[in-house]
Write a protein that holds these residues in place. Structure first.
Motif, PDB file in Angstrom:
ATOM      1  N   GLY A 156       0.548  -1.188   0.108  1.00  0.00           N
ATOM      2  CA  GLY A 156       0.182  -0.301  -0.067  1.00  0.00           C
ATOM      3  C   GLY A 156       1.129   1.469   0.016  1.00  0.00           C
ATOM      4  O   GLY A 156       0.594   2.702  -0.766  1.00  0.00           O
ATOM      5  N   GLY A 157       2.025   1.154   1.358  1.00  0.00           N
ATOM      6  CA  GLY A 157       2.978   2.163   0.715  1.00  0.00           C
ATOM      7  C   GLY A 157       3.662   2.468  -0.347  1.00  0.00           C
ATOM      8  O   GLY A 157       3.331   3.835  -0.793  1.00  0.00           O
ATOM      9  N   TRP A 158       4.190   1.656  -1.277  1.00  0.00           N
ATOM     10  CA  TRP A 158       4.645   1.930  -2.163  1.00  0.00           C
ATOM     11  C   TRP A 158       3.771   2.552  -3.401  1.00  0.00           C
ATOM     12  O   TRP A 158       3.822   2.849  -4.356  1.00  0.00           O
ATOM     13  CB  TRP A 158       5.443   0.413  -2.802  1.00  0.00           C
ATOM     14  CG  TRP A 158       5.755   0.633  -4.438  1.00  0.00           C
ATOM     15  CD1 TRP A 158       7.176   1.243  -4.145  1.00  0.00           C
ATOM     16  CD2 TRP A 158       5.458  -0.357  -5.524  1.00  0.00           C
ATOM     17  NE1 TRP A 158       7.132   0.920  -5.826  1.00  0.00           N
ATOM     18  CE2 TRP A 158       6.132  -0.150  -6.826  1.00  0.00           C
ATOM     19  CE3 TRP A 158       4.115  -1.240  -5.981  1.00  0.00           C
ATOM     20  CZ2 TRP A 158       6.388  -0.686  -7.678  1.00  0.00           C
ATOM     21  CZ3 TRP A 158       4.600  -1.481  -6.779  1.00  0.00           C
ATOM     22  CH2 TRP A 158       5.398  -0.613  -7.990  1.00  0.00           C
ATOM     23  N   LEU A 159       2.520   1.809  -3.360  1.00  0.00           N
ATOM     24  CA  LEU A 159       1.594   2.263  -4.880  1.00  0.00           C
ATOM     25  C   LEU A 159       1.166   3.393  -4.216  1.00  0.00           C
ATOM     26  O   LEU A 159       1.234   3.601  -5.967  1.00  0.00           O
ATOM     27  CB  LEU A 159       0.076   0.849  -4.342  1.00  0.00           C
ATOM     28  CG  LEU A 159       0.273  -0.477  -5.255  1.00  0.00           C
ATOM     29  CD1 LEU A 159      -1.131  -1.130  -4.448  1.00  0.00           C
ATOM     30  CD2 LEU A 159       0.720  -0.316  -6.094  1.00  0.00           C
ATOM     31  N   LEU A 160       0.838   4.513  -3.387  1.00  0.00           N
ATOM     32  CA  LEU A 160       0.457   5.345  -3.070  1.00  0.00           C
ATOM     33  C   LEU A 160       1.643   5.865  -2.802  1.00  0.00           C
ATOM     34  O   LEU A 160       1.518   7.016  -3.768  1.00  0.00           O
ATOM     35  CB  LEU A 160      -0.375   5.739  -2.519  1.00  0.00           C
ATOM     36  CG  LEU A 160      -0.539   7.203  -1.336  1.00  0.00           C
ATOM     37  CD1 LEU A 160      -1.525   7.191  -2.298  1.00  0.00           C
ATOM     38  CD2 LEU A 160      -1.461   7.051  -0.600  1.00  0.00           C
ATOM     39  N   LEU A 161       3.235   5.861  -3.130  1.00  0.00           N
ATOM     40  CA  LEU A 161       4.101   6.094  -3.482  1.00  0.00           C
ATOM     41  C   LEU A 161       4.385   6.517  -5.018  1.00  0.00           C
ATOM     42  O   LEU A 161       4.768   7.420  -5.896  1.00  0.00           O
ATOM     43  CB  LEU A 161       5.116   5.772  -2.527  1.00  0.00           C
ATOM     44  CG  LEU A 161       6.699   6.347  -3.305  1.00  0.00           C
ATOM     45  CD1 LEU A 161       6.552   7.781  -2.510  1.00  0.00           C
ATOM     46  CD2 LEU A 161       7.628   5.684  -2.453  1.00  0.00           C
ATOM     47  N   LEU A 162       4.264   5.462  -5.311  1.00  0.00           N
ATOM     48  CA  LEU A 162       4.577   5.335  -6.742  1.00  0.00           C
ATOM     49  C   LEU A 162       3.650   6.264  -7.913  1.00  0.00           C
ATOM     50  O   LEU A 162       3.849   6.871  -8.657  1.00  0.00           O
ATOM     51  CB  LEU A 162       4.330   3.756  -7.477  1.00  0.00           C
ATOM     52  CG  LEU A 162       4.463   3.793  -8.928  1.00  0.00           C
ATOM     53  CD1 LEU A 162       6.305   4.028  -9.466  1.00  0.00           C
ATOM     54  CD2 LEU A 162       4.381   1.978  -9.751  1.00  0.00           C
ATOM     55  N   ALA A 163       2.498   5.973  -7.142  1.00  0.00           N
ATOM     56  CA  ALA A 163       0.518   7.116  -7.959  1.00  0.00           C
ATOM     57  C   ALA A 163       1.158   8.581  -7.734  1.00  0.00           C
ATOM     58  O   ALA A 163       1.098   9.227  -8.824  1.00  0.00           O
ATOM     59  CB  ALA A 163      -0.205   6.154  -7.105  1.00  0.00           C
ATOM     60  N   ASP A 164       1.475   9.049  -6.557  1.00  0.00           N
ATOM     61  CA  ASP A 164       2.298  10.415  -6.553  1.00  0.00           C
ATOM     62  C   ASP A 164       3.380  10.568  -7.035  1.00  0.00           C
ATOM     63  O   ASP A 164       3.180  11.954  -7.973  1.00  0.00           O
ATOM     64  CB  ASP A 164       2.224  10.320  -4.894  1.00  0.00           C
ATOM     65  CG  ASP A 164       2.332  12.101  -4.303  1.00  0.00           C
ATOM     66  OD1 ASP A 164       1.506  12.930  -5.536  1.00  0.00           O
ATOM     67  OD2 ASP A 164       3.227  12.447  -3.792  1.00  0.00           O
ATOM     68  N   THR A 165       4.098   9.916  -7.509  1.00  0.00           N
ATOM     69  CA  THR A 165       5.110  10.216  -8.297  1.00  0.00           C
ATOM     70  C   THR A 165       5.757  10.319  -9.454  1.00  0.00           C
ATOM     71  O   THR A 165       5.543  11.357  -9.578  1.00  0.00           O
ATOM     72  CB  THR A 165       6.378   9.591  -7.594  1.00  0.00           C
ATOM     73  OG1 THR A 165       6.610   8.875  -6.806  1.00  0.00           O
ATOM     74  CG2 THR A 165       8.272   9.342  -8.468  1.00  0.00           C
ATOM     75  N   ILE A 166       3.853   9.478  -9.661  1.00  0.00           N
ATOM     76  CA  ILE A 166       4.015   9.290 -11.699  1.00  0.00           C
ATOM     77  C   ILE A 166       2.815  10.496 -11.766  1.00  0.00           C
ATOM     78  O   ILE A 166       3.357  11.707 -12.148  1.00  0.00           O
ATOM     79  CB  ILE A 166       3.022   8.460 -12.289  1.00  0.00           C
ATOM     80  CG1 ILE A 166       4.481   7.159 -11.908  1.00  0.00           C
ATOM     81  CG2 ILE A 166       2.960   8.333 -13.390  1.00  0.00           C
ATOM     82  CD1 ILE A 166       4.020   5.963 -12.334  1.00  0.00           C
ATOM     83  N   GLY A 167       2.245  10.932 -10.750  1.00  0.00           N
ATOM     84  CA  GLY A 167       1.299  12.173 -10.898  1.00  0.00           C
ATOM     85  C   GLY A 167       1.427  13.332 -10.663  1.00  0.00           C
ATOM     86  O   GLY A 167       1.251  14.660 -11.607  1.00  0.00           O
TER      87      GLY A 167
END
Length: 335
Positions: free
Chosen positions: A294-305
């Motif tokens: 969960g931490g990685w998915l949200l971090l990845l989504a925010d980094t891309i976004g």
């Protein structure tokens, strides 16, 4: 007994996730509207950077990265608990109304209660928790039957109804508010990471430091709650008490996250399912994995976004929804 091969697999996956998180953090520290050269990261981290490098890294990038990582972990663990307690694979704090309850409380507080800026970061998680716990209590009461106890399917359906109703109330509340404050609430609804200062991290950390070990400690009990009511009672589980304890824990985790990240759904839905697919349904195995996922998915989504469109980027909640909505439909059709 858990097979040693599965335990080794879990440890390898945990190590892989730690590596992915570290790589994503490093990439995120260098990317952004104000770029920071990667060969300057280590000197800046150790206090040898220029004023601009120090400001970009420690005031802009790192707080946002830490908040996003912690919030994703909290949402994933909250979703894992809700799926176990309700015995429903579609349960998620964003889908069943808990996030909406926290959001409505935060919106009302932000719009109508005067408060000093210095106290804002500490109070917001408490306000979000109050709104979420009231919402969860109402959903629980309506889903509970004296004859059959808590009905998991009914709880999810009532939660979805509450989520829609609270979203409507939110629109009514902000329709008469000041434009500047409406902009903040609109960003919150979109899942824009707004609590990007160190005080928000300090306000959120105590919740996670206490609740994550607590849930991992009671993981075996959560396995029993996944059985039928008669089977759980037969092995000596105080069913309603433990359900309430886990529900309050899930609410607290979700509220601490959404109070600083906005209305983000689907992290609590996707992370547990991916973790279960990798190591199986035992909570003591998949909960640590789901938390890191969960931490990685949200971090990845925010980094891309935040790097797709200058200067503000795309809200993390929107990026997660682009992935999560099709996944939700897949699960709905599958179940």
């Amino acid at each position: 007994m858990i097979q040693p091969a599965i335990i080794r697999r879990q440890r390898m996956l945990l190590a892989l996730l730690f590596t992915l998180i570290l790589i994503t953090i490093i990439i995120g520290m260098g990317l952004g509207y104000a770029s920071l050269s990667y060969n300057r990261l280590l000197p800046t981290l150790f206090g040898q950077g220029t004023f601009k490098e120090h400001f970009v890294l420690f005031t802009v990038r790192l707080p946002r990265i830490m908040i996003t990582l912690l919030a994703g972990m909290a949402l994933a663990l909250s979703g894992s608990i809700l799926q176990g307690v309700t015995r429903n694979d579609l349960a998620d704090p964003g889908i069943i109304g808990i996030n909406s309850g926290a959001g409505l409380a935060i919106a009302v507080f932000f719009l109508y209660v005067p408060i000093e800026v210095s106290s804002f970061a500490l109070v917001i998680p408490l306000v979000g928790f109050a709104g979420a716990i009231v919402t969860a209590f109402l959903i629980y009461v309506l889903a509970y039957s004296r004859k059959t106890g808590l009905q998991p399917v009914r709880l999810v359906l009532i939660g979805v109804g509450f989520s829609m109703a609270l979203s409507g109330i939110m629109i009514v509340v902000i329709s008469s508010a000041e434009r500047s404050k409406v902009d903040f609430i609109a960003k919150w609804l979109a899942g824009n990471i707004w609590g990007t200062d160190w005080p928000f991290i300090y306000a959120m950390l105590p919740w996670l430091i206490v609740l994550i070990p607590f849930v991992l400690y009671k993981a075996r009990l959560l396995n029993l709650l996944g059985l039928s009511d008669s089977a759980a009672i037969g092995v000596g589980v105080s069913l309603e008490r433990e359900r309430r304890t886990f529900l309050i824990t899930a609410v607290a985790l979700a509220a601490s996250a959404v109070s600083v990240t906005g209305g983000i759904a689907f992290i609590g839905l996707m992370a547990p399912h991916i973790a279960k697919a990798l190591v199986g349904p035992r909570n003591q195995l998949f909960l640590p994995l789901a938390t890191l996922l969960g931490g990685w998915l949200l971090l990845l989504a925010d980094t891309i976004g935040r790097n797709m469109v200058d200067p503000d980027g795309i809200a993390a909640g929107i990026m997660v929804a682009l992935i999560g909505a099709p996944y939700f439909m897949y699960l709905l059709l599958k179940k």
